[in-house]
Design an enzyme around this catalytic site. Structure first.
Site, PDB file in Angstrom:
ATOM      1  N   TYR A  37       0.866  -1.184   0.000  1.00  0.00           N
ATOM      2  CA  TYR A  37       0.000   0.000   0.000  1.00  0.00           C
ATOM      3  C   TYR A  37       0.896   1.224   0.000  1.00  0.00           C
ATOM      4  O   TYR A  37       1.855   1.293   0.756  1.00  0.00           O
ATOM      5  CB  TYR A  37      -0.886  -0.016   1.254  1.00  0.00           C
ATOM      6  CG  TYR A  37      -1.793   1.188   1.393  1.00  0.00           C
ATOM      7  CD1 TYR A  37      -2.944   1.317   0.616  1.00  0.00           C
ATOM      8  CD2 TYR A  37      -1.504   2.202   2.308  1.00  0.00           C
ATOM      9  CE1 TYR A  37      -3.780   2.414   0.747  1.00  0.00           C
ATOM     10  CE2 TYR A  37      -2.337   3.304   2.442  1.00  0.00           C
ATOM     11  CZ  TYR A  37      -3.474   3.406   1.660  1.00  0.00           C
ATOM     12  OH  TYR A  37      -4.298   4.499   1.790  1.00  0.00           O
ATOM     13  N   ASP A  64       9.504   3.102  -0.529  1.00  0.00           N
ATOM     14  CA  ASP A  64       8.453   3.731   0.253  1.00  0.00           C
ATOM     15  C   ASP A  64       8.730   3.404   1.717  1.00  0.00           C
ATOM     16  O   ASP A  64       8.417   2.310   2.201  1.00  0.00           O
ATOM     17  CB  ASP A  64       7.078   3.225  -0.186  1.00  0.00           C
ATOM     18  CG  ASP A  64       5.960   3.917   0.597  1.00  0.00           C
ATOM     19  OD1 ASP A  64       6.277   4.671   1.543  1.00  0.00           O
ATOM     20  OD2 ASP A  64       4.784   3.695   0.263  1.00  0.00           O
ATOM     21  N   LYS A  70       4.878   9.153   8.818  1.00  0.00           N
ATOM     22  CA  LYS A  70       4.691   8.417  10.079  1.00  0.00           C
ATOM     23  C   LYS A  70       5.726   8.729  11.161  1.00  0.00           C
ATOM     24  O   LYS A  70       5.674   9.805  11.756  1.00  0.00           O
ATOM     25  CB  LYS A  70       4.606   6.926   9.777  1.00  0.00           C
ATOM     26  CG  LYS A  70       3.458   6.641   8.756  1.00  0.00           C
ATOM     27  CD  LYS A  70       2.693   5.421   8.998  1.00  0.00           C
ATOM     28  CE  LYS A  70       1.649   5.227   7.900  1.00  0.00           C
ATOM     29  NZ  LYS A  70       0.443   4.583   8.282  1.00  0.00           N
TER      30      LYS A  70
HETATM   31  N1  PMP Z   1       3.002   4.270   2.095  1.00  0.00           N
HETATM   32  C1  PMP Z   1       2.938   3.311   3.025  1.00  0.00           C
HETATM   33  C2  PMP Z   1       3.951   2.218   3.022  1.00  0.00           C
HETATM   34  C3  PMP Z   1       1.937   3.351   3.984  1.00  0.00           C
HETATM   35  O1  PMP Z   1       1.889   2.376   4.913  1.00  0.00           O
HETATM   36  C4  PMP Z   1       0.997   4.394   3.976  1.00  0.00           C
HETATM   37  C5  PMP Z   1      -0.103   4.509   5.019  1.00  0.00           C
HETATM   38  N2  PMP Z   1      -0.343   3.426   5.799  1.00  0.00           N
HETATM   39  C6  PMP Z   1       1.105   5.372   2.987  1.00  0.00           C
HETATM   40  C7  PMP Z   1       2.124   5.283   2.063  1.00  0.00           C
HETATM   41  C8  PMP Z   1       0.151   6.524   2.930  1.00  0.00           C
HETATM   42  O2  PMP Z   1       0.420   7.406   3.959  1.00  0.00           O
HETATM   43  P1  PMP Z   1      -0.689   8.419   4.491  1.00  0.00           P
HETATM   44  O3  PMP Z   1      -1.734   7.601   5.153  1.00  0.00           O
HETATM   45  O4  PMP Z   1       0.054   9.321   5.416  1.00  0.00           O
HETATM   46  O5  PMP Z   1      -1.215   9.154   3.317  1.00  0.00           O
END
Ligand code: PMP
Length: 436
Positions: A144, A247, A275
């Site tokens: 994701y 990512d 995060k």
């Molecule tokens: N990349 C990864 C690996 C994630 O786990 C997430 C959210 N869980 C995102 C992108 C998206 O981040 P956000 O919820 O801050 O938009």
């Protein structure tokens, strides 16, 4: 009987009348009886509207690396808030945060801040497309990367039966409203299968702008890359002139100060962070090597945001990185995470329940299956009902992981040895109940 006490239930009714399904993010809706309303968090604990305390392993889906309401981060943010937050001009706080970031993640030449991981991956993908003049993006099944249209394919919500043949995986559109045309620009590959990736690049490498990869599957059980796998992805991107994007939204400032690239000793071209960078405040970043990220300076590639680099996010990031850079918080996360993973393994063996704890001391998953999962398709072997029952049993005992094994358990520096002991007791009791 649901998880809500009487006050929580009353607040949830109010939530439902004002917010769609009572939530601001779809993943938070657990059904009308089980969706929680939280009053506050402190350290490793959260409290619901009835005053019930839970040892928290959701940690907001990962950001709370130092614990909820960390006093130094809160003080830095309060100070920043009082001095104004958004100026349409660069601030000293933003510069200090960027410098601290670069010191922490030494392969990074430069970065720009955004507010969310979604924004960060969207910009990284555009930058990679601009850099290469190509349009195809490769992502992994079960990964994701946020809620924008480019990446909502074959995530960890996808039914395995709909993913197609392993040799020719189908990019499964995860939402209505995502334009069909985007599907033609996405290729999906099972994780930990270098041969599949090599096959894809042999056919289409000259059209592939970038590969976006969670270095460990932070949205599927915390599955780790096998030895040599990330090195293999690095080599394939180099051979074909494609951009390697890590990512690190979940792994960054969590697997180590330098994130997954440091933990696995593989350097990407671009990486996205969010995060744990801000311990729960909305701050994210796209970081990279000059050769790639300076395309923004060269011009012709759009990146913008009213709130990007705002003082709240910058102050939170600077304070969080400074605290993490002492080394103490992550040493504590390593101690508690290792104890918890080993403890759970021990209980599974004692109870004779087939299962595996996979991942890293900072974030890990539990799979109730004979074999440990290596990639998303292995989820078919996991006993979902048993897992959900165990987690519900734990929540009733005051311990709060996510009820879905695909989302890892997250550790913070605030989890104490007592928290870990209580968690293992709750896990053992809930597992025994679920077996009965
Ligand atoms: N990349 C990864 C690996 C994630 O786990 C997430 C959210 N869980 C995102 C992108 C998206 O981040 P956000 O919820 O801050 O938009």
């Amino acid at each position: 009987m649901g998880l809500q006490g009487p006050n929580t239930a009353e607040w949830f009714q109010r939530a439902k009348s004002a917010l769609v399904d009572g939530v601001s993010s779809g993943f938070r809706y657990w059904g009308d009886d089980d969706t929680m309303v939280i009053a506050r968090g402190e350290g490793a604990h959260v409290y619901d509207m009835d005053g019930n305390r839970y040892i928290d392993y959701q940690l907001g889906f990962g950001p709370i690396i130092l614990g909820h309401g960390h006093p130094d981060v809160a003080a830095a943010v309060a100070e920043a808030a009082a001095e104004g937050t958004t100026f349409a001009m660069t601030t000293a706080r933003e510069i200090e945060a960027a410098e601290a970031f670069r010191d922490a993640v030494p392969w990074v030449d430069a970065l720009r801040f955004t507010n969310t991981g979604t924004e960060a991956t969207m910009h990284a993908i555009r930058l990679a497309r601009a850099h290469t003049g190509r349009e195809i993006i490769v992502k992994f099944e079960g990964a994701y990367h946020g809620a924008h249209d480019y990446v909502l394919f074959s995530t960890s919500d996808a039914p395995i039966a709909s993913l197609g043949n392993r040799r020719s995986p189908v990019p499964l559109q995860e939402s209505s409203g995502v334009p069909e045309a985007i599907r033609s620009l996405i290729r999906v590959v099972p994780f930990n299968d270098l041969e599949a990736m090599e096959r894809l690049f042999r056919d289409e490498g000259h059209r592939i702008a970038a590969m976006i990869v969670e270095p460990m599957l932070g949205n599927f059980c915390g599955v780790m890359p096998e030895d040599g796998y990330l090195e293999g992805l690095r080599r394939i991107c180099d051979e074909h002139g494609s951009v390697l994007i890590f990512d690190e939204v979940k792994t960054g400032f969590r697997m180590g100060l330098g994130g997954a690239s440091e933990a696995f000793s593989v350097v990407p071209d671009l990486a996205t962070f969010a995060k744990s960078l801000g311990n729960g405040f909305p701050v994210a970043a796209i970081a990279g090597r000059d050769e790639f990220i300076q395309d923004w300076a060269v011009g012709g590639v759009m990146q913008a945001g009213t709130y990007s680099g705002n003082a709240i996010g910058a102050a939170a990031a600077k304070a969080t990185i400074d605290i993490l850079a002492t080394g103490k918080p992550l040493a504590s996360v390593e101690r508690s995470g290792t104890a918890l993973m080993n403890g759970i393994e021990g209980i599974l063996a004692e109870e004779g329940v087939p299962g595996h704890v996979v991942g890293h001391w900072s974030m890990f998953g539990i799979s109730f299956s004979e074999e440990a999962p290596r990639e998303y398709r292995d989820y078919v072997n996991h006993d979902e009902d048993l897992y959900a029952e165990v987690i519900m049993g734990m929540i009733r005992r005051g311990v709060m992981p996510v009820d879905d094994a695909r989302e890892p358990w997250f550790l913070s520096a605030a989890h104490s040895a007592e928290d870990i002991a209580l968690t293992l007791e709750a896990f053992g009791d809930a597992l025994q109940d679920a077996k009965r």
